[in-house]
Every structure is written in structure tokens, then in C-alpha cells.
Design a protein around this motif. Structure first.
Motif, PDB file in Angstrom:
ATOM      1  N   THR A   1       0.911  -1.180  -0.193  1.00 41.43           N
ATOM      2  CA  THR A   1       0.145  -0.003   0.146  1.00 41.43           C
ATOM      3  C   THR A   1       1.002   1.179  -0.206  1.00 41.43           C
ATOM      4  O   THR A   1       1.912   1.242   0.539  1.00 41.43           O
ATOM      5  CB  THR A   1      -0.908   0.062   1.077  1.00 41.43           C
ATOM      6  N   ILE A   2       0.457   2.401  -0.751  1.00 41.03           N
ATOM      7  CA  ILE A   2       1.079   3.715  -0.999  1.00 41.03           C
ATOM      8  C   ILE A   2       0.302   4.552  -0.264  1.00 41.03           C
ATOM      9  O   ILE A   2      -1.030   4.739  -1.028  1.00 41.03           O
ATOM     10  CB  ILE A   2       1.753   3.812  -2.200  1.00 41.03           C
ATOM     11  N   LEU A   3       0.700   5.285   0.581  1.00 37.32           N
ATOM     12  CA  LEU A   3      -0.380   6.600   0.940  1.00 37.32           C
ATOM     13  C   LEU A   3       0.405   7.895   0.790  1.00 37.32           C
ATOM     14  O   LEU A   3       1.474   7.849   1.163  1.00 37.32           O
ATOM     15  CB  LEU A   3      -0.543   6.262   2.824  1.00 37.32           C
ATOM     16  N   ILE A   4      -0.384   8.759   0.090  1.00 36.72           N
ATOM     17  CA  ILE A   4       0.228  10.024  -0.279  1.00 36.72           C
ATOM     18  C   ILE A   4      -0.345  10.984   0.670  1.00 36.72           C
ATOM     19  O   ILE A   4      -1.591  11.390   0.385  1.00 36.72           O
ATOM     20  CB  ILE A   4       0.239  10.149  -1.618  1.00 36.72           C
ATOM     21  N   ARG A   5       0.441  11.750   1.249  1.00 40.94           N
ATOM     22  CA  ARG A   5      -0.236  12.926   2.245  1.00 40.94           C
ATOM     23  C   ARG A   5       0.343  14.223   1.858  1.00 40.94           C
ATOM     24  O   ARG A   5       1.422  14.457   1.497  1.00 40.94           O
ATOM     25  CB  ARG A   5      -0.097  12.660   3.725  1.00 40.94           C
ATOM     26  N   THR A   6      -0.472  15.307   2.053  1.00 41.10           N
ATOM     27  CA  THR A   6       0.073  16.743   1.589  1.00 41.10           C
ATOM     28  C   THR A   6      -0.484  17.471   2.742  1.00 41.10           C
ATOM     29  O   THR A   6      -0.911  17.197   3.795  1.00 41.10           O
ATOM     30  CB  THR A   6      -0.738  17.410   0.472  1.00 41.10           C
ATOM     31  N   PRO A   7       0.312  18.605   2.771  1.00 37.29           N
ATOM     32  CA  PRO A   7       0.276  19.665   4.086  1.00 37.29           C
ATOM     33  C   PRO A   7      -0.989  20.182   4.377  1.00 37.29           C
ATOM     34  O   PRO A   7      -1.531  20.355   5.725  1.00 37.29           O
ATOM     35  CB  PRO A   7       1.165  20.859   4.111  1.00 37.29           C
ATOM     36  N   ASP A   8      -2.047  20.058   3.560  1.00 40.98           N
ATOM     37  CA  ASP A   8      -3.498  20.610   3.723  1.00 40.98           C
ATOM     38  C   ASP A   8      -4.340  19.374   4.417  1.00 40.98           C
ATOM     39  O   ASP A   8      -5.519  19.417   4.621  1.00 40.98           O
ATOM     40  CB  ASP A   8      -4.016  20.956   2.496  1.00 40.98           C
ATOM     41  N   GLY A   9      -3.715  18.105   4.754  1.00 35.54           N
ATOM     42  CA  GLY A   9      -4.461  17.146   5.278  1.00 35.54           C
ATOM     43  C   GLY A   9      -5.005  16.089   4.255  1.00 35.54           C
ATOM     44  O   GLY A   9      -5.661  15.129   4.828  1.00 35.54           O
ATOM     45  N   LYS A  10      -4.986  16.400   3.111  1.00 36.86           N
ATOM     46  CA  LYS A  10      -5.631  15.404   2.054  1.00 36.86           C
ATOM     47  C   LYS A  10      -4.590  14.144   2.007  1.00 36.86           C
ATOM     48  O   LYS A  10      -3.449  14.194   2.056  1.00 36.86           O
ATOM     49  CB  LYS A  10      -5.632  16.019   0.678  1.00 36.86           C
ATOM     50  N   GLN A  11      -5.218  13.013   1.515  1.00 33.19           N
ATOM     51  CA  GLN A  11      -4.424  11.984   1.359  1.00 33.19           C
ATOM     52  C   GLN A  11      -5.036  10.861   0.379  1.00 33.19           C
ATOM     53  O   GLN A  11      -6.385  11.101   0.381  1.00 33.19           O
ATOM     54  CB  GLN A  11      -4.090  11.086   2.838  1.00 33.19           C
ATOM     55  N   ARG A  12      -4.427  10.168  -0.141  1.00 34.93           N
ATOM     56  CA  ARG A  12      -4.824   9.146  -1.080  1.00 34.93           C
ATOM     57  C   ARG A  12      -4.064   8.000  -0.929  1.00 34.93           C
ATOM     58  O   ARG A  12      -2.904   7.880  -0.342  1.00 34.93           O
ATOM     59  CB  ARG A  12      -4.458   9.721  -2.661  1.00 34.93           C
ATOM     60  N   THR A  13      -5.018   6.776  -0.915  1.00 32.92           N
ATOM     61  CA  THR A  13      -4.282   5.543  -0.633  1.00 32.92           C
ATOM     62  C   THR A  13      -4.421   4.772  -1.915  1.00 32.92           C
ATOM     63  O   THR A  13      -5.373   4.771  -2.572  1.00 32.92           O
ATOM     64  CB  THR A  13      -5.211   4.722   0.396  1.00 32.92           C
ATOM     65  N   PHE A  14      -3.177   3.989  -2.379  1.00 31.96           N
ATOM     66  CA  PHE A  14      -3.031   3.326  -3.568  1.00 31.96           C
ATOM     67  C   PHE A  14      -2.817   1.845  -3.305  1.00 31.96           C
ATOM     68  O   PHE A  14      -1.797   1.487  -2.364  1.00 31.96           O
ATOM     69  CB  PHE A  14      -1.917   3.746  -4.589  1.00 31.96           C
ATOM     70  N   THR A  15      -3.599   0.959  -3.821  1.00 30.37           N
ATOM     71  CA  THR A  15      -3.189  -0.670  -3.858  1.00 30.37           C
ATOM     72  C   THR A  15      -3.300  -1.059  -5.310  1.00 30.37           C
ATOM     73  O   THR A  15      -3.195  -2.268  -5.415  1.00 30.37           O
ATOM     74  CB  THR A  15      -4.334  -1.348  -2.628  1.00 30.37           C
ATOM     75  N   GLU A  16      -3.471  -0.479  -6.009  1.00 31.25           N
ATOM     76  CA  GLU A  16      -3.642  -0.769  -7.560  1.00 31.25           C
ATOM     77  C   GLU A  16      -3.777   0.430  -8.375  1.00 31.25           C
ATOM     78  O   GLU A  16      -3.603   1.552  -7.827  1.00 31.25           O
ATOM     79  CB  GLU A  16      -4.893  -1.753  -8.001  1.00 31.25           C
ATOM     80  N   GLY A  17      -3.319   0.444  -9.605  1.00 30.94           N
ATOM     81  CA  GLY A  17      -3.564   1.235 -10.703  1.00 30.94           C
ATOM     82  C   GLY A  17      -2.336   2.160 -10.827  1.00 30.94           C
ATOM     83  O   GLY A  17      -1.365   1.771 -10.730  1.00 30.94           O
TER      84      GLY A  17
END
Length: 159
Positions: free
Chosen positions: A121-137
Motif C-alpha cells: 500500500t502507498i499512502l500519499i499525504r499533503t500538508p493540507d491534510g489530504k491523502q490518497r491510498t493506492f493499492t492498485e492502478g
């Protein structure tokens, strides 16, 4: 009798454990970032000093830096655009999120990738609190728009 001395740049407790999957993940991410080398420089394991604190992300991505082969920098003080942290086998998530919130974001890092090889799993976070989680694609960084196919990081090679 003369005592031997050892210079210590930085001590790591759990980060210093480099497993095969940890190392493999860093290498694969770095290789894919290289396709953007006309715009970005990718540095694995670069020593940084951000807001006066030593830190060493597994991969750091910067806008292209000037090349100067006559001199070198031990601790770069400019924050990277992206800091990639790959969870090592003995490292906890809190250690990385603390580093992200107390060092990376306050110093100007715009995107932090937390890569968890054990659960792919890859989790990407930004300073504004947004995040996205990737498990495919396709993994896409929200700041640089760098894209990496997920299957290229966690591919299974049959022999």
C-alpha cells in the motif's frame, strides 16, 4: 596508545534496518522517478537538515538542482518536493507520521509518500491534510503529477 574515533552523522534506531523488500521498494520507486529527470532530481537516502533537524528520507525528489562536481553538500537544507518513506520491518507508522508532521511539512515538503511493503500500500499525504491510498492502478503525486504504475513497484517476478 591512540584511540580510534568514529564520526557519527546520525543515529537510527529502527530506520537502519534495511531488508530486501525495503531496499527493493526504494530502488523501484527511484527508477520510475528517473523518467522525470528533465524536471526533477531523485536522491535515495540523501542526508537533509530541515529546520535544523537531521532527516534522511528513503527517496527525496527536488526540482532539478544545479550540478557542481567541484564541491559537494553533506546536509542539503532545501526541502524536497516529495519525501518518500518506506516502512522498514521494525518501524512503526507513528514514527513516520511524527516525522511528516514535525519535520517534513513544517519545513516545506509538499508531498509525503508512506510506502508499506508488507501490505503493498502507498499512502500519499499533503500538508493540507489530504491523502490518497493506492493499492492498485496508477500512483499519481498530487503536487508534481508524477505517475508510476502500482504494479511496477509491487510486481511479482516468477522464476
Amino acid at each position: 596508545m591512540e584511540a580510534n574515533s568514529v564520526d557519527t552523522i546520525e543515529e537510527f534506531i529502527s530506520e537502519d534496518i534495511m531488508s530486501v523488500n525495503h531496499s527493493r521498494t526504494i530502488q523501484r520507486i527511484s527508477v520510475h522517478f528517473e523518467q522525470y529527470d528533465e524536471v526533477y532530481d531523485t536522491f535515495p537516502e540523501l542526508e537533509l537538515k530541515l529546520n535544523g533537524k537531521p532527516v534522511k528520507p528513503d527517496v527525496a525528489v527536488f526540482h532539478n538542482l544545479p550540478e557542481d562536481w567541484d564541491s559537494d553538500i553533506i546536509f542539503l537544507t532545501e526541502p524536497p518536493i516529495i519525501a518518500v518513506e518506506v516502512l522498514s520491518p521494525k518501524q512503526g507508522m507513528k514514527e513516520i507520521t511524527d516525522k511528516m508532521n514535525t519535520i517534513y511539512f513544517p519545513s516545506g515538503v509538499q508531498s509525503v509518500w508512506i510506502v508499506m511493503p508488507l501490505v503493498q500500500t502507498i499512502l500519499i499525504r499533503t500538508p493540507d491534510g489530504k491523502q490518497r491510498t493506492f493499492t492498485e492502478g496508477i500512483i499519481e503525486d498530487p503536487v508534481t503529477h508524477i505517475q508510476i504504475p502500482f504494479k511496477q513497484i509491487f510486481r511479482h517476478i516468477r522464476r
